[in-house]
Structures are given as C-alpha cells and as structure tokens.
Motif scaffolding. Structure first.
Motif, mmCIF file in Angstrom:
data_model
loop_
_atom_site.group_PDB
_atom_site.id
_atom_site.type_symbol
_atom_site.label_atom_id
_atom_site.label_comp_id
_atom_site.label_asym_id
_atom_site.label_seq_id
_atom_site.Cartn_x
_atom_site.Cartn_y
_atom_site.Cartn_z
ATOM 1 N N ASP A 110 5.482 -5.003 4.740
ATOM 2 C CA ASP A 110 4.575 -5.282 5.862
ATOM 3 C C ASP A 110 3.396 -4.312 5.859
ATOM 4 O OD1 ASP A 110 6.188 -7.362 6.728
ATOM 5 O OD2 ASP A 110 7.280 -6.127 8.186
ATOM 6 N N MET A 111 3.681 -3.048 5.608
ATOM 7 C CA MET A 111 2.613 -2.039 5.604
ATOM 8 C C MET A 111 1.650 -2.255 4.443
ATOM 9 S SD MET A 111 4.941 1.298 6.606
ATOM 10 C CE MET A 111 3.573 2.476 6.606
ATOM 11 N N SER A 136 -2.114 -0.349 -2.483
ATOM 12 C CA SER A 136 -1.499 -0.923 -1.285
ATOM 13 C C SER A 136 0.001 -0.655 -1.244
ATOM 14 C CB SER A 136 -1.787 -2.422 -1.178
ATOM 15 O OG SER A 136 -1.233 -3.139 -2.247
ATOM 16 N N ARG A 183 3.691 -12.116 1.300
ATOM 17 C CA ARG A 183 4.898 -11.370 1.660
ATOM 18 C C ARG A 183 5.967 -11.525 0.582
ATOM 19 N NH1 ARG A 183 9.246 -9.851 4.202
ATOM 20 N NH2 ARG A 183 8.971 -8.227 5.777
ATOM 21 N N GLU A 227 -0.850 -4.909 5.176
ATOM 22 C CA GLU A 227 -1.851 -4.487 6.153
ATOM 23 C C GLU A 227 -2.878 -3.537 5.542
ATOM 24 O OE1 GLU A 227 0.091 -2.750 9.491
ATOM 25 O OE2 GLU A 227 1.223 -4.554 9.996
ATOM 26 N N ASP A 228 -2.563 -2.972 4.391
ATOM 27 C CA ASP A 228 -3.461 -1.998 3.757
ATOM 28 C C ASP A 228 -4.693 -2.719 3.211
ATOM 29 O OD1 ASP A 228 -3.260 1.039 2.593
ATOM 30 O OD2 ASP A 228 -4.377 -0.270 1.238
ATOM 31 N N LYS A 253 -4.965 5.242 7.295
ATOM 32 C CA LYS A 253 -6.186 4.539 7.648
ATOM 33 C C LYS A 253 -7.369 5.147 6.894
ATOM 34 C CE LYS A 253 -4.246 1.874 10.762
ATOM 35 N NZ LYS A 253 -4.182 0.393 10.623
ATOM 36 N N LYS A 259 1.029 5.020 9.322
ATOM 37 C CA LYS A 259 0.121 4.177 8.536
ATOM 38 C C LYS A 259 -1.115 4.975 8.152
ATOM 39 C CE LYS A 259 1.606 -0.179 10.643
ATOM 40 N NZ LYS A 259 1.227 -1.353 11.477
#
Length: 382
Positions: A354-355, A270, A371, A358-359, A168, A166
């Motif tokens: 999903d990733m 994203s 989603r 979360e971004d 960050k 991931k």
C-alpha cells in the motif's frame, strides 16, 4: 590521471575538486551568509572532517554553530529541533554537510524558518510549492561527504512523517543550493558499507531515470554516462578508499543521477522508500537489494533500452549480461541478497505494498504498478 578539478554551473554553481572545502567560508560570504548553521548527522559530528569545516568557518569570523541531531531517515521532529537551534542562534543561512540525510534535513530547516504553512503542505504535488513564502527561505550551501543521493544538486528533500512512517518529497525551487562544494577528499573516511550503499543509490538513480518512459533526452544521456562512472569506479572506491580519482568520479555520478531523475524514478525507489521508513534501513543499500528483482519485473518494457545501455557500458550479453553485472557488483560490495536479510517480515508486505503504491516514484516506472503485481514484486524480494 589525477582527480579532476572544475567549476560548473549545472544545475547550480559547483566547486569540484580535492581540497575545495577550504573555500567554504568564502562561498558563505558571497551568498550573504554571516552566521551559518552547519547541519550534519550524529555520526559525522565528531569526525575530523566536520571539525575542519567548523574551523574554516570560525577562522573567517562566521562562528562554529552546528546541529547534528539528524536521524538516518530524518523526520519532522529532527526538523523542529533544528529550527529551534537556528532561530535561537539568529542564523541567516544553512551549510548542509554530510550524506543525504543531513543535506535533506538542512534544506528543510532552511525552508521552514518562517513559513505559515506546514512542511507537509509543501509536498511535491502539483504546484503545492507555491504555498511557501520564498522570501523567508534561507540560503543553502551544500557540502556532500558521500557520493550517492545527489541532494546537493536537487530542489527537494525527503522527510519521513514520524506518525505515519511515510516518506514525503518536499519541493521548492529555492531548495537548490546556491553553491555546492564537491570535495572527494571528504568521502575517503566513509565506512565501506556506506561507500557501497551510497554508490548503489547513485546507480539506482541513473538506472531508473534511464528506464523511465518519459521523454527527456538530456536526462537520458546523463543517466547513461552516470551508470558508466559507477560501474567503473565504485569497485575501486570500495576496494581502495584512498583512490581520490575514483572517489571524484563517484561524486560526479551521484550529482548526475540526481540531475537525471527529474525524468522519473520507479519501482526500485517505490519499494525502498516504505522499507526504509518502516524498518530504518539504509536507503541506497535497500535500493541495491531490490534492483535485480525490479529489472526482471520491468524486463518486457526495458529490455531494448538495457541492451543499448549494455553495449555502451561494454557489458556483453544484453539484458542478461547487464543484470548479471548488477548482481556481481552487489556481491562484491556485500549488499544483502534480499529484503529478508535486511529484516523485512513477510507479514508486513500488504502494508508495504500500500505504501509503495502511494509513493510518487511508482508513477515513473515503465510497467504500471498495481496492487497485485507490486505485492508479487515484494514477494520476489523476500
């Protein structure tokens, strides 16, 4: 018209113009750096422009220390290796020399020289940056050799977690370089696909900032003019690498995109961040790949804005004309038509969705990302 030369103080001291890398040692000394570590990437380390920069430092008595073990999507292992070199050499500042990867990792090294917290504790969330000891952050000089990320005028860096894959965003106000040298001559030797990908990254920053729903009229104006510079100059820089004027305008557009995106980014980034983290794809190229699909995804929320932008940019046809211009530019630059062409597998879409959610970039998208609709957006990119 020749390539412009100027000194700006927005958002930091910027020394802009052909040949200005020659001032590197002087700016190091002015920043109190007596023993810099030049951080660059593996590809650049052996090129003449890097040798030139090291010679400029060495001839001024500042040494020629270099760290180049920087991956295209740098991670905490690269950072730890760089910190070992920095500490062993007794360095007192970092010269970030290269594209976004080298600039971001150089910033992380400067940040983490003597912190008691993990780098992951300094993610760009709320006031997490206050966990860092600002007094131990080393001074940073930035020398971009690409025109895309704009990291040279940013207060953050992107670091990939090698275990979770991931990306960050790590933030601290003192990650803003004390001086940035924007010398378009340094970008002349870039491979064509890097010119294309980094240039489209600058466009993505400007486009997403312009479309972000948040109120920031200063960023809005900067983003619009940044798009104009990209549309007018990226094809020239790609077709004629030695066009210094076009290269200079692209360096401006890159910095403008990074300044503008404090207004927000969106679905382009994203989606791109997890794809880059998992597959190791070039960030700007991935942005360009998904750009038309994201325009369609956001159409109901951005059509009026894009129509206004198209009028300013001299593009006929409103939203459809703007999208067509993006698609023709992608074709002209050899950008892959879809994520499948970049190696993305359909069976990974659930994980990537999903990733993406979360971004932090998805929070600035003009259409709320769920989603269901994010999964459908990924499917449209396959």
């Amino acid at each position: 018209m020749s390539a412009p030369t100027a000194n700006w103080s927005y958002p930091t001291a910027i020394k802009f113009g052909p040949g200005r890398v020659k001032e590197l040692a002087d700016h190091c000394k002015a920043a109190g750096i007596t023993k810099p570590l030049l951080v660059t990437d593996k590809a650049l380390a052996s090129l003449p422009i890097t040798a030139q920069a090291l010679e400029i430092l060495d001839s001024a008595g500042l040494g020629r220390a270099v760290f180049s073990q920087v991956d295209p999507n740098p991670n905490e292992k690269n950072m730890e290796d760089g910190l070992k070199v920095y500490r062993a050499g007794g360095h007192d500042g970092v010269v970030c020399f290269g594209g976004g990867s080298a600039l971001d990792l150089g910033k992380m090294i400067a940040l983490m020289v003597d912190q008691s917290v993990s780098v992951w504790d300094l993610e760009d969330i709320g006031d997490w940056w206050t966990r860092a000891n600002p007094d131990t952050i080393a001074p940073i000089i930035a020398v971009p050799t690409t025109a895309g990320t704009g990291s040279e005028v940013g207060r953050a860096g992107v670091l990939t977690n090698s275990e979770t894959h991931k990306k960050k965003i790590i933030f601290h106000p003192k990650l803003l370089p004390v001086v940035t040298i924007c010398d378009p001559e340094l970008t002349v030797g870039m491979p064509a696909f890097i010119t294309a990908g980094t240039g489209m990254d600058a466009l993505a920053h400007c486009l997403e900032a312009f479309c972000s729903p948040f109120y920031h009229p200063m960023s809005q104006g900067i983003a619009l003019e940044g798009m104009r510079l990209v549309f007018e100059n990226l094809p020239k820089a790609y077709a004629t690498p030695t066009d210094i004027e076009a290269r200079a305008h692209m360096m401006s557009a890159a910095a403008m995109g990074a300044v503008a995106f404090q207004k927000g980014l969106g679905a382009i980034h994203s989606l791109s961040h997890p794809v880059g983290a998992v597959y190791g794809t070039h960030h700007g190229t991935t942005n360009a790949c998904v750009m038309p699909m994201v325009l369609d995804f956001n159409r109901d929320a951005i059509e009026e804005k894009i129509t206004q932008a198209a009028a300013y940019l001299g593009i006929a046809g409103g939203f459809e004309g703007f999208k067509a211009r993006v698609e023709s530019l992608r074709t002209e630059l050899g950008i892959p038509a879809n994520l499948t062409a970049m190696g993305v597998k359909a069976e990974d879409l659930d994980m990537l969705t999903d990733m993406a959610l979360e971004d932090p970039s998805c929070g600035g998208n003009p259409v709320e990302m769920t989603r269901e609709n994010t999964r459908a957006l990924f499917e449209s990119c396959i």
